[in-house]
Write a protein that holds these residues in place. Structure first.
Motif, PDB file in Angstrom:
ATOM      1  N   THR A  22      29.559  25.249  -0.562  1.00  0.00           N
ATOM      2  CA  THR A  22      29.979  25.446   0.470  1.00  0.00           C
ATOM      3  C   THR A  22      31.280  23.985   0.763  1.00  0.00           C
ATOM      4  O   THR A  22      31.810  24.176   1.509  1.00  0.00           O
ATOM      5  N   VAL A  23      31.480  23.591  -0.348  1.00  0.00           N
ATOM      6  CA  VAL A  23      32.809  22.631  -1.009  1.00  0.00           C
ATOM      7  C   VAL A  23      33.970  23.672  -0.419  1.00  0.00           C
ATOM      8  O   VAL A  23      34.709  23.885  -0.160  1.00  0.00           O
ATOM      9  N   ASN A  24      33.853  24.844  -1.121  1.00  0.00           N
ATOM     10  CA  ASN A  24      34.862  25.713  -1.036  1.00  0.00           C
ATOM     11  C   ASN A  24      34.967  26.309   0.252  1.00  0.00           C
ATOM     12  O   ASN A  24      36.234  26.325   0.565  1.00  0.00           O
ATOM     13  N   ARG A  25      34.012  26.775   1.074  1.00  0.00           N
ATOM     14  CA  ARG A  25      33.834  27.700   1.831  1.00  0.00           C
ATOM     15  C   ARG A  25      34.400  26.472   3.035  1.00  0.00           C
ATOM     16  O   ARG A  25      35.354  26.764   4.504  1.00  0.00           O
ATOM     17  N   ILE A  26      34.595  24.921   3.378  1.00  0.00           N
ATOM     18  CA  ILE A  26      34.900  23.742   3.861  1.00  0.00           C
ATOM     19  C   ILE A  26      36.460  24.063   3.826  1.00  0.00           C
ATOM     20  O   ILE A  26      36.586  24.492   4.498  1.00  0.00           O
ATOM     21  N   SER A  57      20.765  28.656   5.291  1.00  0.00           N
ATOM     22  CA  SER A  57      20.952  28.358   6.410  1.00  0.00           C
ATOM     23  C   SER A  57      21.492  26.993   5.967  1.00  0.00           C
ATOM     24  O   SER A  57      22.115  26.545   7.543  1.00  0.00           O
ATOM     25  N   LEU A  58      21.196  27.019   5.118  1.00  0.00           N
ATOM     26  CA  LEU A  58      21.400  25.130   5.204  1.00  0.00           C
ATOM     27  C   LEU A  58      23.034  24.844   5.245  1.00  0.00           C
ATOM     28  O   LEU A  58      24.147  24.476   5.282  1.00  0.00           O
ATOM     29  N   ALA A  59      23.904  25.935   4.441  1.00  0.00           N
ATOM     30  CA  ALA A  59      24.877  25.977   4.564  1.00  0.00           C
ATOM     31  C   ALA A  59      25.515  26.603   5.814  1.00  0.00           C
ATOM     32  O   ALA A  59      26.273  25.730   6.297  1.00  0.00           O
ATOM     33  N   ARG A  60      24.856  26.880   6.330  1.00  0.00           N
ATOM     34  CA  ARG A  60      25.463  27.392   7.910  1.00  0.00           C
ATOM     35  C   ARG A  60      25.124  25.881   8.931  1.00  0.00           C
ATOM     36  O   ARG A  60      26.201  25.838   9.586  1.00  0.00           O
ATOM     37  N   ALA A  81      35.641  17.831   2.417  1.00  0.00           N
ATOM     38  CA  ALA A  81      34.722  18.976   1.552  1.00  0.00           C
ATOM     39  C   ALA A  81      33.764  18.790   0.281  1.00  0.00           C
ATOM     40  O   ALA A  81      33.162  19.040   0.498  1.00  0.00           O
ATOM     41  N   PHE A  82      34.847  18.053  -0.222  1.00  0.00           N
ATOM     42  CA  PHE A  82      33.510  17.552  -1.736  1.00  0.00           C
ATOM     43  C   PHE A  82      32.441  16.836  -1.093  1.00  0.00           C
ATOM     44  O   PHE A  82      31.217  17.294  -1.378  1.00  0.00           O
ATOM     45  N   PRO A  83      32.893  15.572  -1.498  1.00  0.00           N
ATOM     46  CA  PRO A  83      31.537  15.277  -0.970  1.00  0.00           C
ATOM     47  C   PRO A  83      30.736  15.161  -0.305  1.00  0.00           C
ATOM     48  O   PRO A  83      29.218  14.707   0.351  1.00  0.00           O
ATOM     49  N   LEU A  84      30.851  16.076   1.395  1.00  0.00           N
ATOM     50  CA  LEU A  84      29.321  16.379   2.613  1.00  0.00           C
ATOM     51  C   LEU A  84      28.587  16.715   1.420  1.00  0.00           C
ATOM     52  O   LEU A  84      27.110  16.728   1.588  1.00  0.00           O
ATOM     53  N   PRO A  85      28.687  18.132   1.099  1.00  0.00           N
ATOM     54  CA  PRO A  85      27.443  19.127   0.349  1.00  0.00           C
ATOM     55  C   PRO A  85      26.629  17.879  -0.735  1.00  0.00           C
ATOM     56  O   PRO A  85      26.122  18.707  -0.788  1.00  0.00           O
ATOM     57  N   ALA A 131      24.200  25.232  -7.026  1.00  0.00           N
ATOM     58  CA  ALA A 131      24.437  26.098  -6.063  1.00  0.00           C
ATOM     59  C   ALA A 131      24.672  25.951  -4.600  1.00  0.00           C
ATOM     60  O   ALA A 131      25.232  25.992  -4.093  1.00  0.00           O
ATOM     61  N   GLY A 132      23.959  24.989  -4.894  1.00  0.00           N
ATOM     62  CA  GLY A 132      23.742  24.196  -3.487  1.00  0.00           C
ATOM     63  C   GLY A 132      24.913  23.207  -3.503  1.00  0.00           C
ATOM     64  O   GLY A 132      24.396  22.913  -1.711  1.00  0.00           O
ATOM     65  N   HIS A 133      25.920  22.750  -3.429  1.00  0.00           N
ATOM     66  CA  HIS A 133      27.011  22.662  -2.634  1.00  0.00           C
ATOM     67  C   HIS A 133      27.575  22.812  -3.772  1.00  0.00           C
ATOM     68  O   HIS A 133      29.344  23.139  -2.448  1.00  0.00           O
ATOM     69  N   GLU A 134      28.220  23.475  -4.735  1.00  0.00           N
ATOM     70  CA  GLU A 134      29.758  24.438  -4.861  1.00  0.00           C
ATOM     71  C   GLU A 134      30.595  25.842  -4.003  1.00  0.00           C
ATOM     72  O   GLU A 134      31.725  24.860  -3.532  1.00  0.00           O
TER      73      GLU A 134
END
Length: 401
Positions: free
Chosen positions: A244-248, A355-358, A146-150, A239-242
């Protein structure tokens, strides 16, 4: 319970990482626009109901800048999403330029090109989790995926060297953590210096990445000054990772604690993943605050007049659980008829990275469903520690299968 005349203190106590404070339901019903005191100790308006939040997200009379920034209310003592940003006189023009510069990088075409890279990364992280599981009863899905991917994806897209990703992690965590004595703001200054150095290093060897694109644009446009470019880079990296980490993490918790939906997803990963991701975006509620805006003129909303310069906190988390917008709103249900949500915002400020997050979320959950169908939590969800940052989420996610 009547709350309309009270100035409530944020954040509200919430029972666990998946549920919001019960007070939000009361506010939506009785006082959808209500005065609050922010965690930084300043006055603001909190907006909690879907219709009002959606309306104000698209209202050009609210912005991120402030006519007198030194007098503006602050939302938190962290160094991101804390107070006004940008220049009051040129905010709209600056925003249009930013969207024009960044839209190609986050286009559907670029995301299709990136999707195989994301799939390779996810498969690699899952391979590592499976190998770790051979010698341990429990593995941590947060630190393992969840963390390293985004982080890896946004760094790849923006052009941050792989060798600097640990530094990026440490600085972004410090920036997002409310702190005394200015520690979060010192981290932001370090982050800004790092980004300035990285942008400068690319001038002599521009690549096919977003930071190189911004360097090119800055060189060609005098209105796009160096300080703005660095600020934009810092915001994009955070914003580009934080979220998404949480949504995973939150998505895994929703599916593990509602096994009928996990079973359905494992039976048809490709067919059900889109609806599952949209429900995670709707019901997943990282953080305890909301989106900060400032009134650029007097604004009438929900029977309340918000005065020029007032801070407004738009609670997307609450709006996405509004009973007037969603049937059985608190229930996690990928099969629901209502597919619209405010998880990516609305209007001119709709998240440029949606689109990136999705792309990341769809690949993560489809891959987990295919490769680890027996996945289950190794600790009760209520026992999981919450990350001490403004975006919240869990700091560990022990699982087994």
């Amino acid at each position: 319970m009547s709350v309309a005349a009270e100035r409530l203190q944020l954040p509200f106590d919430r029972p666990n990482v998946l549920d919001l404070a019960p007070l939000y339901e009361v506010l939506r019903r009785e006082a959808p626009v209500t005065p609050v005191t922010t965690p930084a100790g300043d006055p603001a308006w909190l907006v909690t109901r879907y219709d009002e939040v959606r309306e104000l997200l698209g209202d050009k009379r609210l912005g991120r800048s402030h006519p007198e920034p030194e007098r503006a209310s602050r939302i938190t003592t962290a160094a991101v999403q804390d107070g006004p940003t940008g220049t009051y006189e040129s905010e709209e023009a600056d925003h249009k330029r930013m969207r024009r510069l960044l839209t190609p990088a986050f286009s559907a075409k670029r995301m299709r090109m990136l999707s195989q890279h994301v799939q390779d990364l996810v498969d690699g992280y899952v391979d590592q989790l499976i190998a770790e599981r051979e010698s341990s009863d429990v593995v941590d899905l947060h630190t393992g995926l969840a963390f390293p991917l985004p982080v890896a994806v946004i760094c790849q897209l923006l052009g941050v060297p792989e060798s600097d990703r640990e530094l990026f992690h440490a600085l972004s965590e410090r920036m997002a953590s409310p702190s005394e004595g200015g520690e979060a703001h010192r981290a932001r200054e370090e982050f800004s210096r790092y980004m300035a150095g990285l942008a400068e290093s690319k001038r002599g060897q521009l690549g096919e990445d977003v930071i190189s694109d911004l360097v090119r644009a800055q060189s060609a446009d005098e209105a796009f000054d160096y300080a703005e470019m660095v600020r934009l880079c810092v915001g994009l990296l955070f914003a580009g990772h934080e979220t998404t980490v949480n949504r995973i993490g939150l998505g895994v918790l929703f599916l593990m604690t509602r096994p009928e939906h996990w079973t359905a997803l494992t039976a048809d990963p490709d067919g059900r993943v889109d609806a599952t991701v949209e429900e995670i975006m709707r019901l997943g509620a990282p953080g305890d605050l909301g989106l900060l805006r400032y009134a650029h003129t007097d604004v009438e909303v929900g029977g309340t007049t918000i005065r020029t310069g007032d801070a407004v906190i738009l609670s997307v988390n609450s709006a996405n659980r509004d009973e007037s917008a969603y049937a059985d709103a608190e229930t996690f249900d990928p099969d629901r008829a209502e597919r619209t949500h405010l998880g990516f915002g609305h209007g001119a400020h709709f998240c440029i990275g949606a689109s990136l997050a999705r792309t990341e979320l769809r690949i993560v959950f489809a891959t987990l469903a295919r490769r680890l169908p027996g996945l289950r939590l190794a600790k009760d969800a209520d026992e999981l520690p919450v990350r001490p940052t403004i975006t919240g989420g869990v700091s560990e996610l022990p699982v087994t299968w």
